[in-house]
Write an enzyme that holds these catalytic residues in place. Structure first.
Site, PDB file in Angstrom:
ATOM      1  N   ASP A   1       0.832  -1.205   0.000  1.00 45.86           N
ATOM      2  CA  ASP A   1       0.000   0.000   0.000  1.00 45.86           C
ATOM      3  C   ASP A   1       0.868   1.257   0.000  1.00 45.86           C
ATOM      4  OD1 ASP A   1      -3.045  -1.095   0.935  1.00 45.86           O
ATOM      5  OD2 ASP A   1      -1.344  -2.367   1.448  1.00 45.86           O
TER       6      ASP A   1
ATOM      7  N   ASP B   1      -1.547  -2.814  -3.965  1.00 47.05           N
ATOM      8  CA  ASP B   1      -1.858  -1.386  -3.936  1.00 47.05           C
ATOM      9  C   ASP B   1      -0.589  -0.587  -4.183  1.00 47.05           C
ATOM     10  OD1 ASP B   1      -4.516  -1.925  -3.621  1.00 47.05           O
ATOM     11  OD2 ASP B   1      -4.705  -1.079  -1.612  1.00 47.05           O
TER      12      ASP B   1
ATOM     13  N   TYR C   1      -1.852   3.999  -6.376  1.00 46.92           N
ATOM     14  CA  TYR C   1      -3.070   4.717  -6.001  1.00 46.92           C
ATOM     15  C   TYR C   1      -3.477   5.722  -7.084  1.00 46.92           C
ATOM     16  CZ  TYR C   1      -3.188   2.540  -1.452  1.00 46.92           C
ATOM     17  OH  TYR C   1      -3.278   1.613  -0.449  1.00 46.92           O
TER      18      TYR C   1
ATOM     19  N   ASN D   1      -6.693  -3.991  -4.541  1.00 43.82           N
ATOM     20  CA  ASN D   1      -7.938  -3.412  -5.054  1.00 43.82           C
ATOM     21  C   ASN D   1      -7.711  -2.132  -5.844  1.00 43.82           C
ATOM     22  OD1 ASN D   1      -7.366  -2.736  -2.142  1.00 43.82           O
ATOM     23  ND2 ASN D   1      -8.869  -1.130  -2.553  1.00 43.82           N
TER      24      ASN D   1
ATOM     25  N   HIS E   1      -3.170  -9.741  -1.004  1.00 43.32           N
ATOM     26  CA  HIS E   1      -3.450  -8.365  -0.607  1.00 43.32           C
ATOM     27  C   HIS E   1      -4.334  -8.280   0.638  1.00 43.32           C
ATOM     28  CE1 HIS E   1      -3.699  -4.095  -0.863  1.00 43.32           C
ATOM     29  NE2 HIS E   1      -5.024  -4.102  -0.963  1.00 43.32           N
TER      30      HIS E   1
ATOM     31  N   HIS F   1     -11.565  -2.751   6.957  1.00 48.00           N
ATOM     32  CA  HIS F   1     -11.623  -3.949   6.107  1.00 48.00           C
ATOM     33  C   HIS F   1     -11.785  -5.233   6.924  1.00 48.00           C
ATOM     34  CE1 HIS F   1     -10.523  -1.324   2.855  1.00 48.00           C
ATOM     35  NE2 HIS F   1      -9.353  -1.041   3.396  1.00 48.00           N
TER      36      HIS F   1
ATOM     37  N   HIS G   1      -3.479  -4.069   2.458  1.00 46.29           N
ATOM     38  CA  HIS G   1      -4.877  -3.626   2.463  1.00 46.29           C
ATOM     39  C   HIS G   1      -5.233  -2.779   3.679  1.00 46.29           C
ATOM     40  CE1 HIS G   1      -8.792  -3.554   0.746  1.00 46.29           C
ATOM     41  NE2 HIS G   1      -9.356  -4.410   1.562  1.00 46.29           N
ATOM     42  N   VAL G   2      -4.981  -3.269   4.883  1.00 43.18           N
ATOM     43  CA  VAL G   2      -5.216  -2.505   6.108  1.00 43.18           C
ATOM     44  C   VAL G   2      -3.996  -1.619   6.351  1.00 43.18           C
ATOM     45  CG1 VAL G   2      -5.595  -2.620   8.592  1.00 43.18           C
ATOM     46  CG2 VAL G   2      -6.655  -4.314   7.082  1.00 43.18           C
ATOM     47  N   HIS G   3      -4.199  -0.317   6.493  1.00 39.28           N
ATOM     48  CA  HIS G   3      -3.086   0.619   6.563  1.00 39.28           C
ATOM     49  C   HIS G   3      -2.543   0.724   7.989  1.00 39.28           C
ATOM     50  CE1 HIS G   3      -4.916   2.634   2.756  1.00 39.28           C
ATOM     51  NE2 HIS G   3      -4.436   1.430   2.523  1.00 39.28           N
TER      52      HIS G   3
END
Length: 464
Positions: free
Chosen positions: A161, A188, A191, A226, A311, A321, A348-350
């Protein structure tokens, strides 16, 4: 004037914790709160996205595996589609020809995207390579991995991410000085999908130049997230992963995969499997059939460390999420436990989180026993979605902390996994602390395959 970017494909907690304590004792939730740069993308004219000098200069490159895939972009014309390379600086004894592609996205038309397979390389060797023509030619280097061997040492970096903010730049610069030899990227990327119209493609171009400082010199092993889907029907763009699939070549054919979105590579003493969270994965789908066969091909005597990239996390105690990975967990967790997978890395989870070795493979709608339990055969799950993108951090965790969660913190950073031999690996999560890299979560792991074999040998000797 044209451009180029080059990338490669193929807690200090006081004690080391490898498994659950007694029931009801969870791990540690960090209370650290850091000052941070705003979660805004760096302006396109910033030096971080500097355009190379020269007319039609190459801008982007990518490689991975025993052979490498070198990728780059030229803006005005296809130009030279050949890579020159050799083991001496400025002396290129060999060459390889690649292919060129372009794509459109709304009214944006990409530059000329080159992908060149360079194979027949020697193990553990530094190669210099040259791409582009005349005064716009650019030179880089990479180091091939050691020969496949159970005791081959190797260091991976784990990033997810990332985006292209000042926090992203901090993460990338810290990783470059970490000693990592290959990046495991858990989805990710740019962006760019947070923009519209022609700016989507423009932000892919800037991200390529942004990561070149690392990706031109070592492999980045890609997985899609995503933000790579880019389903934008309001702009007439309905083909999933369009930009990603044109820009990033993966060695999927070598592992008998039918899609660039899932594949496998072997490097040093590790077997790495990349899965796609956003492609069909249930029973009988192509990804399901491929993973079933790929797990059978894993030879732990040659590559004892088994690593999975995806991801969406299968286990996470962050409110962001939450439970999105549950459907994939229900399909694949049993395979991961019985295959004694060592690590599963996701993004995915920041935020950052590490689990204990746990599983939930005995749950069904009749049993009612739906809580993960300690399982020495299970993987450790790491969420490393804290690269620095413009969406910011996910700072809300479930309280109290679940028993399966060993350590969690919402800060930007990256991880490194230092494989020492067939039995031991050192793992670190490194926080970007006000511009400094700080190792916060540090663990020594024992290999799943060799640890269990050693136990069996000891029992056999004891009982003989």
């Amino acid at each position: 004037m044209a451009e180029l970017w080059c990338e490669m494909v193929v807690a200090i907690m006081g004690m080391i914790v490898l498994s659950f304590g007694r029931s009801g004792i969870a791990g540690k939730t960090s209370t650290f709160v850091r000052s941070e740069w705003p979660s805004l993308d760096i302006p396109p004219d910033n030096q971080a996205f500097a355009i190379p000098k020269g007319r039609n200069a190459p801008q982007q490159g990518d490689y991975d595996g025993k052979a490498v895939i070198i990728s780059w972009v030229t803006t005005e014309e296809a130009g030279q589609i050949e890579v020159k390379y050799g083991t001496l600086e400025n002396q290129y004894a060999f060459s390889a020809k690649g292919v060129v592609t372009t794509y459109t996205f709304y009214n944006y038309t990409s530059g000329y995207i080159h992908h060149c397979l360079v194979d027949g390389l020697e193990y553990d060797t530094k190669y210099y390579y040259k791409i582009g023509m005349d005064g716009s030619a650019r030179e880089f280097w990479f180091h091939t991995p050691p020969k496949i061997d159970p005791d081959a040492s190797y260091t991976f970096g784990i990033i997810g991410d990332l985006g292209q903010t000042y926090n992203s730049l901090s993460t990338l610069e810290h990783y470059i000085h970490s000693g990592g030899q290959t990046v495991l990227f858990v989805g990710d990327l740019s962006y760019a999908d947070r923009y519209e119209y022609d700016d989507v493609g423009i932000r892919w171009d800037s991200w390529g130049r942004f990561i070149e400082r690392s990706a031109a010199y070592q492999p980045w092993i890609w997985s899609a997230g995503n933000h790579e889907i880019e389903y934008m029907p309001n702009m007439g763009e309905v083909s999933p992963f369009k930009s990603y699939l044109h820009r990033f070549a993966t060695p999927h054919v070598a592992s008998n995969s039918t899609s660039p979105l899932w594949y496998a590579v072997r490097r040093a003493s590790a077997h790495i499997i990349v899965l796609s969270s956003y492609s069909p994965f249930v029973k009988y789908t192509p990804q399901w059939r491929w993973l079933q066969e790929e797990l059978r091909r894993v030879n732990r005597k040659k590559t004892p460390w088994l690593i999975i990239l995806m991801h969406v996390p299968l286990y996470s105690s962050n409110l962001a999420h939450y439970m999105e990975g549950e459907s994939m967990r229900a399909v694949y967790e049993d395979w991961f436990v019985h295959s004694k997978v060592d690590f599963i890395f996701a993004g995915h989870v920041h935020a950052y989180e590490r689990s204990y070795r746990i599983s939930n493979i005995y749950y069904n709608v009749s049993s009612g026993d739906c809580c993960p339990v300690p399982d020495t055969s299970a993987p450790v799950y790491m969420t490393v979605g804290d690269g620095g993108n413009q969406e910011g951090l996910a700072g809300r965790f479930w309280d109290p902390q679940p028993d399966y969660s060993a350590f969690r913190e919402a800060s930007y950073g990256h991880s490194t996994l230092e494989i020492r031999n067939r039995t031991h690996a050192f793992y670190h999560w490194n926080r970007n602390d006000n511009g400094k890299k700080v190792a916060i979560d540090s663990v020594v792991f024992h290999n799943q395959y060799w640890a269990s074999n050693l136990q069996r040998r000891r029992l056999k000797k004891r009982n003989s």
